[in-house]
Structures are given as C-alpha cells and as structure tokens.
Write a protein that holds these residues in place. Structure first.
Motif, PDB file in Angstrom:
ATOM      1  N   ILE A 194       0.831  -1.200   0.000  1.00  0.00           N
ATOM      2  CA  ILE A 194       0.000   0.000   0.000  1.00  0.00           C
ATOM      3  C   ILE A 194       0.863   1.247   0.000  1.00  0.00           C
ATOM      4  O   ILE A 194       0.676   2.152  -0.822  1.00  0.00           O
ATOM      5  CB  ILE A 194      -0.956  -0.003   1.209  1.00  0.00           C
ATOM      6  CG1 ILE A 194      -2.020  -1.072   1.005  1.00  0.00           C
ATOM      7  CG2 ILE A 194      -1.589   1.360   1.408  1.00  0.00           C
ATOM      8  CD1 ILE A 194      -2.908  -1.299   2.210  1.00  0.00           C
ATOM      9  N   TRP A 195       1.813   1.361   0.912  1.00  0.00           N
ATOM     10  CA  TRP A 195       2.565   2.606   1.089  1.00  0.00           C
ATOM     11  C   TRP A 195       3.720   2.783   0.119  1.00  0.00           C
ATOM     12  O   TRP A 195       4.129   3.914  -0.148  1.00  0.00           O
ATOM     13  CB  TRP A 195       3.080   2.709   2.525  1.00  0.00           C
ATOM     14  CG  TRP A 195       1.953   2.914   3.479  1.00  0.00           C
ATOM     15  CD1 TRP A 195       1.467   2.008   4.353  1.00  0.00           C
ATOM     16  CD2 TRP A 195       1.152   4.089   3.626  1.00  0.00           C
ATOM     17  NE1 TRP A 195       0.404   2.541   5.037  1.00  0.00           N
ATOM     18  CE2 TRP A 195       0.188   3.816   4.620  1.00  0.00           C
ATOM     19  CE3 TRP A 195       1.149   5.337   3.007  1.00  0.00           C
ATOM     20  CZ2 TRP A 195      -0.761   4.756   4.999  1.00  0.00           C
ATOM     21  CZ3 TRP A 195       0.205   6.271   3.393  1.00  0.00           C
ATOM     22  CH2 TRP A 195      -0.736   5.982   4.381  1.00  0.00           C
ATOM     23  N   VAL A 196       4.266   1.696  -0.428  1.00  0.00           N
ATOM     24  CA  VAL A 196       5.415   1.814  -1.327  1.00  0.00           C
ATOM     25  C   VAL A 196       4.984   1.742  -2.790  1.00  0.00           C
ATOM     26  O   VAL A 196       5.647   2.314  -3.646  1.00  0.00           O
ATOM     27  CB  VAL A 196       6.463   0.723  -1.004  1.00  0.00           C
ATOM     28  CG1 VAL A 196       7.613   0.743  -1.972  1.00  0.00           C
ATOM     29  CG2 VAL A 196       6.962   0.895   0.420  1.00  0.00           C
ATOM     30  N   VAL A 197       3.858   1.090  -3.078  1.00  0.00           N
ATOM     31  CA  VAL A 197       3.435   0.930  -4.464  1.00  0.00           C
ATOM     32  C   VAL A 197       2.161   1.725  -4.741  1.00  0.00           C
ATOM     33  O   VAL A 197       2.139   2.612  -5.603  1.00  0.00           O
ATOM     34  CB  VAL A 197       3.217  -0.560  -4.803  1.00  0.00           C
ATOM     35  CG1 VAL A 197       2.704  -0.724  -6.214  1.00  0.00           C
ATOM     36  CG2 VAL A 197       4.504  -1.340  -4.600  1.00  0.00           C
ATOM     37  N   LEU A 221      -0.973   6.571  -6.861  1.00  0.00           N
ATOM     38  CA  LEU A 221      -2.124   7.473  -6.771  1.00  0.00           C
ATOM     39  C   LEU A 221      -1.685   8.936  -6.744  1.00  0.00           C
ATOM     40  O   LEU A 221      -2.306   9.789  -7.383  1.00  0.00           O
ATOM     41  CB  LEU A 221      -2.957   7.148  -5.526  1.00  0.00           C
ATOM     42  CG  LEU A 221      -3.740   5.844  -5.576  1.00  0.00           C
ATOM     43  CD1 LEU A 221      -4.403   5.577  -4.227  1.00  0.00           C
ATOM     44  CD2 LEU A 221      -4.782   5.900  -6.669  1.00  0.00           C
ATOM     45  N   VAL A 222      -0.617   9.236  -6.025  1.00  0.00           N
ATOM     46  CA  VAL A 222      -0.120  10.606  -5.966  1.00  0.00           C
ATOM     47  C   VAL A 222       0.379  11.054  -7.339  1.00  0.00           C
ATOM     48  O   VAL A 222       0.072  12.161  -7.790  1.00  0.00           O
ATOM     49  CB  VAL A 222       0.995  10.740  -4.898  1.00  0.00           C
ATOM     50  CG1 VAL A 222       1.683  12.073  -4.991  1.00  0.00           C
ATOM     51  CG2 VAL A 222       0.407  10.535  -3.516  1.00  0.00           C
ATOM     52  N   GLN A 223       1.115  10.221  -8.014  1.00  0.00           N
ATOM     53  CA  GLN A 223       1.604  10.572  -9.351  1.00  0.00           C
ATOM     54  C   GLN A 223       0.442  10.741 -10.328  1.00  0.00           C
ATOM     55  O   GLN A 223       0.482  11.618 -11.193  1.00  0.00           O
ATOM     56  CB  GLN A 223       2.557   9.503  -9.869  1.00  0.00           C
ATOM     57  CG  GLN A 223       3.903   9.541  -9.183  1.00  0.00           C
ATOM     58  CD  GLN A 223       4.831   8.447  -9.691  1.00  0.00           C
ATOM     59  OE1 GLN A 223       4.425   7.548 -10.414  1.00  0.00           O
ATOM     60  NE2 GLN A 223       6.088   8.538  -9.298  1.00  0.00           N
ATOM     61  N   GLY A 279      -2.544  11.813  -9.529  1.00  0.00           N
ATOM     62  CA  GLY A 279      -3.145  13.109  -9.207  1.00  0.00           C
ATOM     63  C   GLY A 279      -2.338  14.268  -9.753  1.00  0.00           C
ATOM     64  O   GLY A 279      -2.892  15.243 -10.266  1.00  0.00           O
ATOM     65  N   ILE A 280      -1.018  14.161  -9.672  1.00  0.00           N
ATOM     66  CA  ILE A 280      -0.153  15.206 -10.212  1.00  0.00           C
ATOM     67  C   ILE A 280      -0.295  15.273 -11.728  1.00  0.00           C
ATOM     68  O   ILE A 280      -0.413  16.364 -12.303  1.00  0.00           O
ATOM     69  CB  ILE A 280       1.309  14.965  -9.792  1.00  0.00           C
ATOM     70  CG1 ILE A 280       1.466  15.188  -8.285  1.00  0.00           C
ATOM     71  CG2 ILE A 280       2.260  15.862 -10.567  1.00  0.00           C
ATOM     72  CD1 ILE A 280       2.804  14.744  -7.730  1.00  0.00           C
ATOM     73  N   ALA A 281      -0.304  14.142 -12.399  1.00  0.00           N
ATOM     74  CA  ALA A 281      -0.464  14.119 -13.854  1.00  0.00           C
ATOM     75  C   ALA A 281      -1.818  14.694 -14.260  1.00  0.00           C
ATOM     76  O   ALA A 281      -1.913  15.448 -15.233  1.00  0.00           O
ATOM     77  CB  ALA A 281      -0.307  12.695 -14.376  1.00  0.00           C
ATOM     78  N   PHE A 282      -2.852  14.371 -13.525  1.00  0.00           N
ATOM     79  CA  PHE A 282      -4.190  14.897 -13.799  1.00  0.00           C
ATOM     80  C   PHE A 282      -4.204  16.418 -13.661  1.00  0.00           C
ATOM     81  O   PHE A 282      -4.771  17.122 -14.504  1.00  0.00           O
ATOM     82  CB  PHE A 282      -5.199  14.248 -12.850  1.00  0.00           C
ATOM     83  CG  PHE A 282      -6.614  14.683 -13.073  1.00  0.00           C
ATOM     84  CD1 PHE A 282      -7.282  14.311 -14.226  1.00  0.00           C
ATOM     85  CD2 PHE A 282      -7.271  15.441 -12.127  1.00  0.00           C
ATOM     86  CE1 PHE A 282      -8.592  14.707 -14.430  1.00  0.00           C
ATOM     87  CE2 PHE A 282      -8.582  15.839 -12.328  1.00  0.00           C
ATOM     88  CZ  PHE A 282      -9.253  15.463 -13.483  1.00  0.00           C
ATOM     89  N   ALA A 283      -3.565  16.947 -12.629  1.00  0.00           N
ATOM     90  CA  ALA A 283      -3.504  18.397 -12.435  1.00  0.00           C
ATOM     91  C   ALA A 283      -2.731  19.073 -13.564  1.00  0.00           C
ATOM     92  O   ALA A 283      -3.110  20.153 -14.024  1.00  0.00           O
ATOM     93  CB  ALA A 283      -2.861  18.708 -11.085  1.00  0.00           C
ATOM     94  N   ILE A 284      -1.662  18.442 -14.031  1.00  0.00           N
ATOM     95  CA  ILE A 284      -0.882  19.009 -15.139  1.00  0.00           C
ATOM     96  C   ILE A 284      -1.719  19.044 -16.406  1.00  0.00           C
ATOM     97  O   ILE A 284      -1.727  20.042 -17.140  1.00  0.00           O
ATOM     98  CB  ILE A 284       0.422  18.212 -15.340  1.00  0.00           C
ATOM     99  CG1 ILE A 284       1.372  18.472 -14.180  1.00  0.00           C
ATOM    100  CG2 ILE A 284       1.083  18.558 -16.669  1.00  0.00           C
ATOM    101  CD1 ILE A 284       2.594  17.579 -14.159  1.00  0.00           C
ATOM    102  N   VAL A 285      -2.445  17.974 -16.685  1.00  0.00           N
ATOM    103  CA  VAL A 285      -3.295  17.935 -17.877  1.00  0.00           C
ATOM    104  C   VAL A 285      -4.366  19.014 -17.797  1.00  0.00           C
ATOM    105  O   VAL A 285      -4.636  19.722 -18.784  1.00  0.00           O
ATOM    106  CB  VAL A 285      -3.917  16.534 -18.053  1.00  0.00           C
ATOM    107  CG1 VAL A 285      -5.008  16.538 -19.102  1.00  0.00           C
ATOM    108  CG2 VAL A 285      -2.848  15.525 -18.404  1.00  0.00           C
ATOM    109  N   LEU A 286      -4.983  19.171 -16.642  1.00  0.00           N
ATOM    110  CA  LEU A 286      -6.003  20.214 -16.480  1.00  0.00           C
ATOM    111  C   LEU A 286      -5.410  21.603 -16.665  1.00  0.00           C
ATOM    112  O   LEU A 286      -6.006  22.467 -17.313  1.00  0.00           O
ATOM    113  CB  LEU A 286      -6.664  20.116 -15.105  1.00  0.00           C
ATOM    114  CG  LEU A 286      -7.620  18.964 -14.883  1.00  0.00           C
ATOM    115  CD1 LEU A 286      -8.169  19.010 -13.458  1.00  0.00           C
ATOM    116  CD2 LEU A 286      -8.755  19.009 -15.877  1.00  0.00           C
TER     117      LEU A 286
END
Length: 60
Positions: free
Chosen positions: A18-21, A26-28, A30-37
């Motif tokens: 959960i914490w390493v994979v 999920l964080v990456q 979210g970051i990619a989604f924000a960049i696309v937006l």
C-alpha cells in the motif's frame, strides 16, 4: 507461534504494498491529472485572448 509470524508477515507485506506501491502511484496520477487540467486551461485562456484581440505585448 508460527501462525502469529505468518500473520505479521502478511500484514507487513500488505502495508508495504500500500505505502510503497499503491500510494505513490495514486499521488503521481493526481499530479499528472492536475498538469493535464492546467495545460488545457492555459490553451483555453490563450484561445480566448487570441479571439478577443489580446496579444503578447498587451499582457501588462
């Protein structure tokens, strides 16, 4: 006693998964989604500026 060790190992492996994979993926995402937006919004803003007569020199 061996059963407790098996249970502890299972919990440790699941926690690592959960914490390493899962969490970093999920964080990456979210970051990619924000960049696309943000890129899409910039494109819309540029199109709006071009259609309303704002040029690069008018951005003061």
């Amino acid at each position: 006693m061996l059963l407790f060790a098996d249970e502890a190992l299972a919990v440790t492996l699941v926690s690592l998964a959960i914490w390493v994979v899962l969490f970093p993926v999920l964080v990456q995402g979210g970051i990619a989604f924000a960049i696309v937006l943000a890129r899409g919004e910039k494109r819309e803003n540029d199109e709006y500026k071009a259609s309303h007569g704002y040029g690069p020199s008018d951005l003061s």
